[in-house]
Design a protein around this motif. Structure first.
Motif, PDB file in Angstrom:
ATOM      1  N   LEU A  63       1.087  -1.156   0.049  1.00  0.00           N
ATOM      2  CA  LEU A  63       0.257   0.087  -0.209  1.00  0.00           C
ATOM      3  C   LEU A  63       0.946   1.640  -0.008  1.00  0.00           C
ATOM      4  N   PRO A  64       0.234   2.179  -0.656  1.00  0.00           N
ATOM      5  CA  PRO A  64       0.970   4.014  -0.736  1.00  0.00           C
ATOM      6  C   PRO A  64       1.509   3.967   0.779  1.00  0.00           C
ATOM      7  N   GLY A  65       2.647   4.330   1.209  1.00  0.00           N
ATOM      8  CA  GLY A  65       3.151   4.826   2.354  1.00  0.00           C
ATOM      9  C   GLY A  65       3.526   3.849   3.284  1.00  0.00           C
ATOM     10  N   VAL A  66       3.680   2.542   3.032  1.00  0.00           N
ATOM     11  CA  VAL A  66       4.589   2.097   3.895  1.00  0.00           C
ATOM     12  C   VAL A  66       5.806   1.638   3.674  1.00  0.00           C
ATOM     13  N   HIS A  67       6.671   1.807   2.400  1.00  0.00           N
ATOM     14  CA  HIS A  67       8.230   2.406   3.147  1.00  0.00           C
ATOM     15  C   HIS A  67       8.289   2.708   1.280  1.00  0.00           C
ATOM     16  N   PRO A  68       9.484   3.321   1.461  1.00  0.00           N
ATOM     17  CA  PRO A  68      10.210   4.175   0.182  1.00  0.00           C
ATOM     18  C   PRO A  68      10.252   2.742  -0.807  1.00  0.00           C
ATOM     19  N   LYS A  69      10.922   1.766  -0.277  1.00  0.00           N
ATOM     20  CA  LYS A  69      10.933   0.799  -0.619  1.00  0.00           C
ATOM     21  C   LYS A  69      10.520  -0.268  -1.565  1.00  0.00           C
TER      22      LYS A  69
END
Length: 612
Positions: A440-446
């Motif tokens: 999901l968006p915002g979980v982690h840049p990776k």
């Protein structure tokens, strides 16, 4: 006067009420049906209304059925003729030995002549004109007065009717009093001037315990809430609008923080269906459970976004409450004519998951299933109801809920899981089932990736390379094969070692079940399979293998279900026989019985079997 020598029929007849749209007759009709239900007698109601606001003819059919059948009976035993414009038509519809009830304030003798039925006149307008003030009040109260007439003629419990009036208008004492007065006017006049009850009437039973009356749109809306949906977007369209109305009503009660008053849901009325599905996909991509209710014209507009969701693998739930087409068609009539449209919606090679509820009960349970499937498969899931299910009240078992339920989010990686990976690739098939892992968006840049509807590789990058493009498309096909193993299986009733089978979907189920009982009484044995989902499970092909002839019952002109079956299963086309119904009225058992008997009845074919 009614013929008292007529054969007595208890809890087994059909009533049709002919009125004018916009006169408030719906309240009276629902009142009657629910009172019969509360007397413990199984009952069914079908509303046939025009697509304008006011002025055109409308009909409501109530079937009293001790055996609990849910389809139209194909005959009318009692007509309440309240619309002068349709008297001639209504008179023709009454079955021999039946009754016609009309407002005798104005003489209609020239139109009301049939020697094989009984005519009953009650001066409803006169009674209401003498007891109520104002044109509008008199029109509305006349409808409640005919409910009183039927209560007398059919021996409907007046206490049940009064109970329902108090529940409906309990906070408005003046409305309760006015409606009760009108009800008693019709009831008392009829008891004084007509021998009551009729040969056809109602006696209390105990067959409705553990059941409720509910329509499919309301049940689906409740299913959305219980499934965890928080975003709904739609453009109003008959016959699906009441689904979103129901969702809002339930959310206002169940999705508002009692301490802060903050709403944890969002409902958006978009400028059109194209915008509605766009909103749903945006919300779903961000992690919300989101849906849109629509009908055939809306699905047509949504095709491009459905293709995007299929290819970019974004979950979404779409309710198609089917109505009559093509084009605008008849918006307030029912059909099953969107099957092929939905199965292959959008250009290019697409296949979509479809669910086919047969009644409001399944609208509730399959709605929850739809949200789980959408996230497990990361794809749009379409629930194909129809107007008959969606907008009519059905008698259904009490809905039950498992409080331990948790939404199945599918292969969704948490931050901790992402950090354990060397690198995250959105469209790599690690498990070889066609379903990839998502974040999901915002979980982690990776965990970030670019969602696109253009050609992309399994790593998420843009491509026009043939091999890389084909690799993704082949995986999507493999995913559809996996989906077949996740679908609700077809319900198969093996009634005997018969060579004849029947296949149906959705609201045709009730008519098929009744038809099978009629056929059994005639010595014709038939097995039955009700398909609940597409892609089809293995059991569908197995059913075809076991039968010489299979009748495909569906409510459209072009045999769309039969076409889908021949495209998506190895069944021999010559084995399938179509029974088609597409008048816009809900299907009855009559056309199914006639269709089967025409081919396998006595003296017509060796393919028959004696029903045990």
């Amino acid at each position: 006067m009614p013929d008292r020598a007529a054969q007595e029929r208890i809890n087994d007849f059909a009533i049709k009420i002919a009125t004018v749209n916009g006169t408030g007759s719906a309240s009276a009709n629902t009142l009657l049906m629910k009172a019969i239900f509360r007397m413990g007698v199984p009952v069914m109601g079908k509303n046939y209304f025009p697509s304008n606001i006011q002025g055109l003819p409308t009909w409501y059919e109530i079937r009293v059925t001790k055996d609990g059948y849910v389809a139209r009976s194909g005959r009318i035993d009692i007509i309440v003729a309240m619309n002068a414009e349709t008297y001639v038509r209504d008179l023709k519809e009454v079955s021999a030995g039946g009754y016609l009830i009309y407002d005798s304030t104005w003489p209609r003798s020239a139109l009301l002549k049939r020697d094989d039925i009984t005519i009953i006149g009650v001066p409803l307008a006169k009674l209401c004109n003498e007891n109520f003030q104002g044109v509008r009040a008199r029109i509305l109260m006349k409808n409640i007065a005919y409910a009183g007439v039927l209560a007398a003629l059919l021996d409907i419990d007046m206490e049940k009717l009064k109970e329902l009036l108090n529940e409906t208008y309990g906070k408005k004492a003046n409305l309760v009093a006015a409606n009760l007065k009108a009800l008693e006017l019709g009831h008392n006049y009829t008891r004084e001037h007509v021998s009551c009850p009729l040969a056809m009437h109602i006696k209390p039973l105990d067959k409705t315990n553990g059941y409720i009356m509910i329509d499919g749109n309301t049940a689906a809306a409740l299913g959305c809430v219980y499934a965890g949906a928080t975003v709904g977007a739609w453009y109003p369209i008959t016959p699906s609008t009441s689904l979103m109305d129901g969702f809002k009503s339930f959310c206002d009660k169940l999705r508002v923080d009692p301490q802060t008053g903050k709403k944890n849901f969002m409902i958006i009325q978009a400028e059109d269906e194209l915008a509605a599905i766009g909103i749903v996909l945006g919300a779903a991509w961000n992690g919300a459970r989101a849906f849109t209710p629509t009908s055939g014209p809306g699905i047509s507009l949504m095709n491009e976004f459905l293709g995007l969701a299929y290819y970019a693998e974004v979950p979404a739930v779409i309710f198609d409450v089917q109505r009559v087409g093509p084009s605008t068609g008849m918006p307030t009539r029912t059909q099953q004519a969107d099957i092929m449209l939905c199965a292959y919606a959008s250009h290019g090679d697409t296949r979509h998951v479809l669910l086919f509820p047969a009644n409001p009960e399944e609208c509730f349970y399959l709605t929850v299933k739809a949200f789980d499937l959408a996230e497990r498969l990361q794809t749009p899931v379409m629930v194909l109801s129809d107007l008959d299910i969606g907008m009519n009240d059905w008698m259904c078992p009490d809905l039950e809920w498992d409080d331990s339920y948790k939404p199945d989010r599918g292969k969704m990686l948490s931050k901790e899981e992402v950090l354990k990976l060397d690198k995250f690739f959105r469209f790599v098939d690690r498990d070889e089932d066609g379903i990839t892992y998502r974040t999901l968006p915002g979980v982690h840049p990776k965990a970030s990736y670019f969602t696109r509807g253009s050609g992309h590789t399994q790593y998420g990058g843009y491509t026009e390379d043939s091999t890389e493009y084909q690799m993704v498309l082949d995986r999507l096909k493999r995913k559809f094969g996996t989906a077949a193993r996740m679908m609700p299986p077809a319900i198969i009733e093996q009634r005997g070692p018969f060579e004849v089978g029947v296949v149906a979907i959705g609201s045709s189920d009730g008519a098929v079940r009744e038809a099978l009982d009629i056929l059994k009484a005639r010595g014709v044995g038939v097995n039955y399979m009700r398909i609940r989902a597409f892609p089809f499970g293995r059991e569908v092909s197995d059913f075809f293998d076991k039968h010489e002839i299979v009748f495909v019952v569906e409510q459209n002109r072009d045999a769309q279900l039969r076409s889908l079956l021949t495209l998506e299963t190895p069944v021999e086309k010559t084995k399938l026989r179509s029974i088609l119904h597409y008048s816009g009225l809900s299907i009855s058992s009559e056309c199914i019985v006639n269709g089967i008997m025409a081919e396998v009845g006595e003296g017509r074919s060796r393919i028959t079997g004696a029903a045990s």
